[in-house]
Design a protein around this motif. Sequence first.
Motif, PDB file in Angstrom:
ATOM      1  N   CYS A 218       0.827  -1.202   0.000  1.00 14.61           N
ATOM      2  CA  CYS A 218       0.000   0.000   0.000  1.00 14.61           C
ATOM      3  C   CYS A 218       0.862   1.254   0.000  1.00 14.61           C
ATOM      4  CB  CYS A 218      -0.910  -0.031   1.227  1.00 14.61           C
ATOM      5  SG  CYS A 218      -1.658   1.548   1.629  1.00 14.61           S
ATOM      6  N   GLY A 219       0.532   2.168  -0.876  1.00 15.66           N
ATOM      7  CA  GLY A 219       1.158   3.495  -0.889  1.00 15.66           C
ATOM      8  C   GLY A 219       0.055   4.539  -0.791  1.00 15.66           C
ATOM      9  N   PRO A 220      -0.159   5.098   0.405  1.00 16.93           N
ATOM     10  CA  PRO A 220      -1.279   6.027   0.583  1.00 16.93           C
ATOM     11  C   PRO A 220      -0.873   7.488   0.342  1.00 16.93           C
ATOM     12  CG  PRO A 220      -0.406   5.347   2.717  1.00 16.93           C
ATOM     13  CD  PRO A 220       0.537   4.831   1.681  1.00 16.93           C
ATOM     14  N   GLU A 221      -1.637   8.185  -0.493  1.00 17.87           N
ATOM     15  CA  GLU A 221      -1.399   9.618  -0.697  1.00 17.87           C
ATOM     16  C   GLU A 221      -2.363  10.375   0.214  1.00 17.87           C
ATOM     17  OE1 GLU A 221      -1.705  10.441  -5.032  1.00 17.87           O
ATOM     18  OE2 GLU A 221      -1.562   8.276  -5.173  1.00 17.87           O
ATOM     19  N   THR A 288       6.856  12.210  -1.591  1.00 16.48           N
ATOM     20  CA  THR A 288       6.437  13.366  -2.391  1.00 16.48           C
ATOM     21  C   THR A 288       5.686  14.362  -1.531  1.00 16.48           C
ATOM     22  OG1 THR A 288       4.322  12.378  -2.995  1.00 16.48           O
ATOM     23  CG2 THR A 288       6.140  11.965  -4.483  1.00 16.48           C
ATOM     24  N   GLU A 299      -0.367  17.853  -0.057  1.00 14.66           N
ATOM     25  CA  GLU A 299      -0.370  16.392  -0.091  1.00 14.66           C
ATOM     26  C   GLU A 299       0.994  15.845   0.301  1.00 14.66           C
ATOM     27  OE1 GLU A 299      -2.181  14.121  -3.465  1.00 14.66           O
ATOM     28  OE2 GLU A 299      -0.251  13.095  -3.512  1.00 14.66           O
ATOM     29  N   ALA A 301       3.003  11.894   0.311  1.00 12.63           N
ATOM     30  CA  ALA A 301       2.899  10.462   0.036  1.00 12.63           C
ATOM     31  C   ALA A 301       4.242   9.797   0.303  1.00 12.63           C
ATOM     32  CB  ALA A 301       2.472  10.219  -1.408  1.00 12.63           C
ATOM     33  N   PRO A 302       4.200   8.637   0.952  1.00 10.49           N
ATOM     34  CA  PRO A 302       5.420   7.866   1.163  1.00 10.49           C
ATOM     35  C   PRO A 302       5.611   6.870   0.022  1.00 10.49           C
ATOM     36  CG  PRO A 302       3.649   6.840   2.363  1.00 10.49           C
ATOM     37  CD  PRO A 302       3.040   7.984   1.600  1.00 10.49           C
ATOM     38  N   VAL A 303       6.752   6.223   0.000  1.00 11.44           N
ATOM     39  CA  VAL A 303       6.942   5.092  -0.905  1.00 11.44           C
ATOM     40  C   VAL A 303       6.125   3.931  -0.337  1.00 11.44           C
ATOM     41  CG1 VAL A 303       8.620   3.483  -1.878  1.00 11.44           C
ATOM     42  CG2 VAL A 303       9.281   5.843  -1.408  1.00 11.44           C
ATOM     43  N   PHE A 304       5.539   3.129  -1.221  1.00 10.17           N
ATOM     44  CA  PHE A 304       4.674   2.043  -0.737  1.00 10.17           C
ATOM     45  C   PHE A 304       5.455   1.010   0.075  1.00 10.17           C
ATOM     46  CE2 PHE A 304       5.692  -1.510  -3.635  1.00 10.17           C
ATOM     47  CZ  PHE A 304       6.442  -0.861  -4.595  1.00 10.17           C
ATOM     48  N   TRP A 351      -2.589   0.140  -4.294  1.00 13.06           N
ATOM     49  CA  TRP A 351      -2.573  -1.222  -3.750  1.00 13.06           C
ATOM     50  C   TRP A 351      -2.134  -2.219  -4.812  1.00 13.06           C
ATOM     51  CZ3 TRP A 351      -6.346  -4.769  -5.664  1.00 13.06           C
ATOM     52  CH2 TRP A 351      -6.459  -5.983  -4.968  1.00 13.06           C
ATOM     53  N   SER A 352      -1.272  -3.117  -4.424  1.00 12.14           N
ATOM     54  CA  SER A 352      -0.903  -4.211  -5.321  1.00 12.14           C
ATOM     55  C   SER A 352      -0.610  -5.434  -4.463  1.00 12.14           C
ATOM     56  CB  SER A 352       0.326  -3.838  -6.151  1.00 12.14           C
ATOM     57  OG  SER A 352       1.439  -3.683  -5.306  1.00 12.14           O
ATOM     58  N   ASN A 360       5.749  -8.245  -8.365  1.00 11.69           N
ATOM     59  CA  ASN A 360       4.425  -7.616  -8.324  1.00 11.69           C
ATOM     60  C   ASN A 360       3.487  -8.330  -9.296  1.00 11.69           C
ATOM     61  OD1 ASN A 360       2.176  -6.011  -8.530  1.00 11.69           O
ATOM     62  ND2 ASN A 360       3.294  -4.100  -8.925  1.00 11.69           N
ATOM     63  N   ARG A 461      -4.296   8.887 -17.498  1.00  7.33           N
ATOM     64  CA  ARG A 461      -4.928   8.743 -16.194  1.00  7.33           C
ATOM     65  C   ARG A 461      -6.350   9.243 -16.272  1.00  7.33           C
ATOM     66  NH1 ARG A 461      -1.314   8.946 -11.542  1.00  7.33           N
ATOM     67  NH2 ARG A 461       0.372   7.565 -12.134  1.00  7.33           N
ATOM     68  N   ARG A 463      -8.840  10.797 -13.643  1.00 11.98           N
ATOM     69  CA  ARG A 463      -8.975  11.233 -12.250  1.00 11.98           C
ATOM     70  C   ARG A 463     -10.403  11.092 -11.734  1.00 11.98           C
ATOM     71  NH1 ARG A 463      -4.773  12.497  -9.732  1.00 11.98           N
ATOM     72  NH2 ARG A 463      -2.922  12.672 -11.013  1.00 11.98           N
ATOM     73  N   GLU A 475      -5.452   2.005  -7.870  1.00  9.34           N
ATOM     74  CA  GLU A 475      -5.513   3.169  -6.991  1.00  9.34           C
ATOM     75  C   GLU A 475      -6.970   3.369  -6.595  1.00  9.34           C
ATOM     76  OE1 GLU A 475      -3.619   6.529  -8.787  1.00  9.34           O
ATOM     77  OE2 GLU A 475      -4.120   7.859  -7.138  1.00  9.34           O
TER      78      GLU A 475
HETATM   79  P1  ADP Z   1       0.098  10.073  -8.207  1.00  8.17           P
HETATM   80  O1  ADP Z   1      -0.203  11.372  -7.483  1.00  8.17           O
HETATM   81  O2  ADP Z   1       0.559  10.255  -9.597  1.00  8.17           O
HETATM   82  O3  ADP Z   1      -1.000   9.092  -8.103  1.00  8.17           O
HETATM   83  P2  ADP Z   1       2.193   9.596  -6.207  1.00  8.17           P
HETATM   84  O4  ADP Z   1       3.613   9.424  -6.574  1.00  8.17           O
HETATM   85  O5  ADP Z   1       1.792  10.829  -5.445  1.00  8.17           O
HETATM   86  O6  ADP Z   1       1.354   9.387  -7.547  1.00  8.17           O
HETATM   87  O7  ADP Z   1       1.747   8.374  -5.340  1.00  8.17           O
HETATM   88  C1  ADP Z   1       1.763   7.096  -5.824  1.00  8.17           C
HETATM   89  C2  ADP Z   1       1.825   6.145  -4.648  1.00  8.17           C
HETATM   90  O8  ADP Z   1       1.710   4.821  -5.162  1.00  8.17           O
HETATM   91  C3  ADP Z   1       3.148   6.197  -3.901  1.00  8.17           C
HETATM   92  O9  ADP Z   1       2.911   6.032  -2.529  1.00  8.17           O
HETATM   93  C4  ADP Z   1       3.870   4.989  -4.467  1.00  8.17           C
HETATM   94  O10 ADP Z   1       4.892   4.486  -3.637  1.00  8.17           O
HETATM   95  C5  ADP Z   1       2.721   4.026  -4.585  1.00  8.17           C
HETATM   96  N1  ADP Z   1       3.010   2.838  -5.396  1.00  8.17           N
HETATM   97  C6  ADP Z   1       3.829   2.715  -6.445  1.00  8.17           C
HETATM   98  N2  ADP Z   1       3.883   1.438  -6.867  1.00  8.17           N
HETATM   99  C7  ADP Z   1       3.070   0.726  -6.046  1.00  8.17           C
HETATM  100  C8  ADP Z   1       2.718  -0.656  -5.951  1.00  8.17           C
HETATM  101  N3  ADP Z   1       3.189  -1.559  -6.769  1.00  8.17           N
HETATM  102  N4  ADP Z   1       1.859  -0.994  -4.970  1.00  8.17           N
HETATM  103  C9  ADP Z   1       1.352  -0.095  -4.122  1.00  8.17           C
HETATM  104  N5  ADP Z   1       1.657   1.200  -4.172  1.00  8.17           N
HETATM  105  C10 ADP Z   1       2.503   1.616  -5.114  1.00  8.17           C
END
Ligand code: ADP
Length: 724
Positions: A218-221, A288, A299, A301-304, A351-352, A360, A461, A463, A475
């Motif tokens: 999970c990577g939550p924005e 980000t 906003e 966001a962390p790395v997932f 989510w993946s 993945n 994309r 939105r 997403e």
């Molecule tokens: P955007 O605003 O373009 O949707 P962001 O970079 O702000 O993109 O956020 C994307 C999020 O998705 C980040 O938290 C990133 O780490 C996460 N992400 C990327 N790949 C995966 C993955 N395979 N599974 C889950 N989350 C992911």
Amino acid sequence: MSGNKSRFQAISQITDRQKQPPKTPNRLEELWATDVFTLSKMQACLPKDVFKSIKNTVQTGGKLDVSVAGIVAVAMKDWAISKGALYYAHVFYPMTNITAEKHDGFVSVQGDGSVITEFTSKVLVQGEPDGSSFPNGGIRNTSAARGYTAWDVTSPAYVMETDNGVTLCIPTVFISWTGEALDKKTPLLRSNAAMNGAATRLLKLLGHTDIATVNSSCGPEQEYFLVDSHFAHSRPDLLLTGRTLFGRPSAKGQQFDDHYFGAIPERVQVFMQDVEEKMYRLGIPAKTRHNEVAPGQFEIAPVFEAANVASDHQQMTMTILKNMAKKHGFMCLLHEKPFAGINGSGKHVNWSVGNATQGNLLDPGDTPHANLQFLLFCGAVIRGVHKYGPLLRAVVATASNDHRLGANEAPPAIISVYLGSQLEDVFEQIKKGDVKDSTHAGMMSLGVATLPEFQKDPGDRNRTSPFAFTGNRFEFRAVGSNQSVSGPLVAMNTILTDSLTWVADKLEAELAKGSNLSDAAFTVLKEVMEQHSAVIFGGNGYSPEWHKMAVEERGLLNLPTTADALPVLKEPYIEELFERTGVLTPKELESRFEVYAEQYIQTIEMEAKLVISLAKTRIYPAAFRYLSELSGSIANLQAIGIEMEKESAEKAASLTKLMMDAVSKLSAALDKHDFGTIEEHMQYAAKTLRPMMDKVREYADALEGEVADDLWPLPKYQEMLFVK
Ligand code: ADP
Ligand code: MG
């Protein structure tokens, strides 16, 4: 202080405010995870076999060997004490969206009056908070017992610092003595395990022999607003409900699009940097930051990460945002719609699912085999979202998120899937049955060639979609900014478990008939498309045409409010889904419905009470002062023979009367208590109370446009959104 004075004082305090003293930034390597009891720290201080056992549990989700807990407890305590901790806390996530903590000291007084620190395996592994006030939806009333917390080894322990102390924090699950989940973490762990089982089975059918534990990621924005705390403190509605119950749109809103991705205001950037430093120390990979669409909206966001850890980290991020904001003289608003007429905040849950051996599973690969696998996993998601779309709607249903969903700034309350034109085309061809011999330019031939590289470019994309494929993940965009990500993750993992099981059953049957793998997969995918393609939609999700088409032609449900969506949790097919997958028992599911329904009703009733009191005690007096000033002057002028127009006085008087009438109606409506069912009560809150509150607001906001500015008792939108 209340009234108009607080407004002007706030403005001067903000403009005169002292800047934070400058500080030299630390290097990332020095900050990273310094406050976390990481695997590498454990490795350095634990006997080899103990470390191996812990690592095995963390990485494969295997059962914890309790005999090692004593040794880990001592090491954990020593590490925490070296960081200055005197206390430890079991941290858990009750069915509210908050993080709960029960703190205990390491202190142990000896017979001779001296003191030592103590932390045994027993207190590491299990706690017994007197959590009787946490919502439990009837589970503990019937079993009349306490709740227990139990150590979640898969999420690392950490220390939390305040200005004058340090606490060791241990992530835990929260369960009743009969083993029922009272929290948000337990079902998440169960849903991961269930999904792992189903995914592994399918991977085996696809011919894999070396299969590591499959986990969800999970990577939550997170979107949020910052408002100067001087204003926030003069707005009881922001303090109590997190949103403005009154407020006339300012002349300038977001129409110029001059905030989105603009330069971050310096004061905000200083705040963000402090937030990020804290996150890095806690091992949360902040990645980000940017301005969002609305003025004052941002906003992060962390790395997932693995879903369970990401979920704990997301809770910590919300806490850090709120606490750090206070230090910087801001109030951080996580509410989904703090300002009417201005974009609200959401939380995109990326989510993946995947593992260490196959990677993945939602990433289209570059071999025919990987593509086949990808299409099966992706097809399973499509089926799941179609079959259980209403569940996905229900898990994002809250009183606050209702303001945002479907409001032309956020996905509609109808759940559909966006695949991107290219992938949609692939699935359409599978449905038509012509993909196997496809000569379509650049198109794959299933099982023979590879899928062309998928566009991962944001140009493709959409939105407006609540559930979008974005290259290598889905997403989920309908999640509220205030919400825990656990519920949505549980729902996604669980529907995927169900679909993967269905896919595996079908595939197995096809293979048993003598089909080869590629033909068998094709047959299964074709069936997915024949039954579930109605959920795929690439157009504008905000448009009224879609809302009509979705419901009338595609048979999708439009559940506009929480009162409409939450009862989905009581549907037999949802109960069976959770029971079959082992994620929630019927009793646990029922308790969740009760808790969330109560929260919904309480939120609206609390807001309604505040609408009444603010209208009566702030807005009415201000309007009245203005009216007496105005009428006095008009009369005085008349006395010396000058005729003034009476229109503005008449208008203000009439709006005041109308507002007070609306207040009386709302007051009377709040007195109704005889509801047959909780569903009826929810409907009443949604369809009767809320519109009545809106009516009061309509007149009050119109008054704001009439009453002299120096008399207006609440900070105005233009001040809160633009004074920084
Ligand atoms: P955007 O605003 O373009 O949707 P962001 O970079 O702000 O993109 O956020 C994307 C999020 O998705 C980040 O938290 C990133 O780490 C996460 N992400 C990327 N790949 C995966 C993955 N395979 N599974 C889950 N989350 C992911
Ligand atoms: Mg996004």
